[in-house]
Design a protein around this motif. Structure first.
Motif, PDB file in Angstrom:
ATOM      1  N   GLN A 250     -14.832  14.691  -4.034  1.00 47.04           N
ATOM      2  CA  GLN A 250     -15.148  15.346  -2.660  1.00 47.04           C
ATOM      3  C   GLN A 250     -13.954  14.969  -1.667  1.00 47.04           C
ATOM      4  OE1 GLN A 250     -18.784  13.950  -1.069  1.00 47.04           O
ATOM      5  NE2 GLN A 250     -19.336  16.039  -0.356  1.00 47.04           N
TER       6      GLN A 250
ATOM      7  N   ALA B 104     -12.512   8.797  -0.780  1.00 43.80           N
ATOM      8  CA  ALA B 104     -11.583   9.812  -1.579  1.00 43.80           C
ATOM      9  C   ALA B 104     -10.297   9.129  -1.749  1.00 43.80           C
ATOM     10  CB  ALA B 104     -11.444  11.031  -0.851  1.00 43.80           C
TER      11      ALA B 104
ATOM     12  N   LEU C  32     -16.102  20.542  -2.079  1.00 45.54           N
ATOM     13  CA  LEU C  32     -16.788  20.300  -1.034  1.00 45.54           C
ATOM     14  C   LEU C  32     -18.072  19.514  -1.537  1.00 45.54           C
ATOM     15  CD1 LEU C  32     -16.389  23.194   1.479  1.00 45.54           C
ATOM     16  CD2 LEU C  32     -15.363  21.071   1.393  1.00 45.54           C
ATOM     17  N   ASP C  33     -18.506  19.779  -2.805  1.00 42.69           N
ATOM     18  CA  ASP C  33     -19.446  19.456  -3.436  1.00 42.69           C
ATOM     19  C   ASP C  33     -19.682  17.698  -4.034  1.00 42.69           C
ATOM     20  OD1 ASP C  33     -21.052  21.675  -2.799  1.00 42.69           O
ATOM     21  OD2 ASP C  33     -20.617  22.572  -4.899  1.00 42.69           O
ATOM     22  N   GLU C  34     -20.576  17.028  -4.098  1.00 35.42           N
ATOM     23  CA  GLU C  34     -20.357  15.680  -4.735  1.00 35.42           C
ATOM     24  C   GLU C  34     -20.305  16.098  -5.986  1.00 35.42           C
ATOM     25  OE1 GLU C  34     -20.949  11.483  -4.573  1.00 35.42           O
ATOM     26  OE2 GLU C  34     -21.454  12.976  -2.759  1.00 35.42           O
ATOM     27  N   PRO C  35     -18.992  15.063  -6.671  1.00 36.58           N
ATOM     28  CA  PRO C  35     -18.614  15.322  -7.990  1.00 36.58           C
ATOM     29  C   PRO C  35     -19.545  14.649  -8.834  1.00 36.58           C
ATOM     30  CG  PRO C  35     -17.308  13.720  -7.015  1.00 36.58           C
ATOM     31  CD  PRO C  35     -18.139  14.222  -5.899  1.00 36.58           C
TER      32      PRO C  35
ATOM     33  N   ARG D 292     -13.394  15.180   1.401  1.00 31.67           N
ATOM     34  CA  ARG D 292     -13.658  14.456   2.865  1.00 31.67           C
ATOM     35  C   ARG D 292     -14.410  13.301   2.747  1.00 31.67           C
ATOM     36  NH1 ARG D 292     -13.044  19.920   3.895  1.00 31.67           N
ATOM     37  NH2 ARG D 292     -11.242  20.324   5.560  1.00 31.67           N
ATOM     38  N   ALA D 293     -14.647  12.651   1.435  1.00 34.33           N
ATOM     39  CA  ALA D 293     -15.482  11.678   1.203  1.00 34.33           C
ATOM     40  C   ALA D 293     -14.754  10.291   1.740  1.00 34.33           C
ATOM     41  CB  ALA D 293     -15.815  11.491  -0.226  1.00 34.33           C
TER      42      ALA D 293
END
Length: 149
Positions: free
Chosen positions: A125, A131, A100-103, A127-128
């Motif tokens: 991420q 992606a 869920l966090d920004e890579p 749900r980006a």
């Protein structure tokens, strides 16, 4: 040949250079593995396995397929189990660790050892908006330049 070993992953495959290359979408339950798979399938990818995959090593490569009971099925949130056309198996080229966090913005190339073989691994991420594009680019790049341990 080793395996097959069952892992918690959704596997989708894309046609590249006359063959099918697969991606194992991994991460905790509810992170968006199936959602990303559905997004990729809308772009021409094919389902191999949803939520559980059988993985084995053969001929210096990793391979994946669905367990017999779930072959050809995907659990679409709000719809339940839905039959979809897909692939019986594919050669794995990439693992995508969904979170869920920004890579990290500019990570060093990474790989994990799966059944004794290196598999390129990236963090995405789930749900980006980008992606599906990130996964597509990463798989294409990995298949052009395979991982060496």
């Amino acid at each position: 040949m080793t395996g097959p070993t069952q892992i918690q992953a959704t596997v989708v495959a894309m046609r590249l250079d006359g063959g099918w290359a697969g991606v194992a979408l991994t991460g905790p339950s509810g992170v968006g593995k199936t959602s990303l798979a559905l997004n990729l399938m809308a772009r021409g990818w094919q389902l191999v396995a949803d939520d559980a995959a059988l993985v084995w090593a053969s001929g210096g490569h990793l391979w994946a397929r669905a367990p017999r009971a779930t072959s050809g099925l995907i659990e679409a949130r709000g719809l339940g189990l839905v039959a979809v056309p897909g692939r019986d198996l594919c050669r794995l080229g990439l693992a995508v660790a969904l979170g869920l966090d920004e890579p990290e913005r500019m990570p060093d190339p990474g790989h994990e050892i799966w059944l004794g073989l290196p598999l390129r691994t990236i963090a995405v991420q789930a749900r980006a908006v980008a992606a599906p594009h990130t996964v597509t680019l990463a798989l294409a790049e990995t298949m052009r330049r395979p991982v060496s341990p």
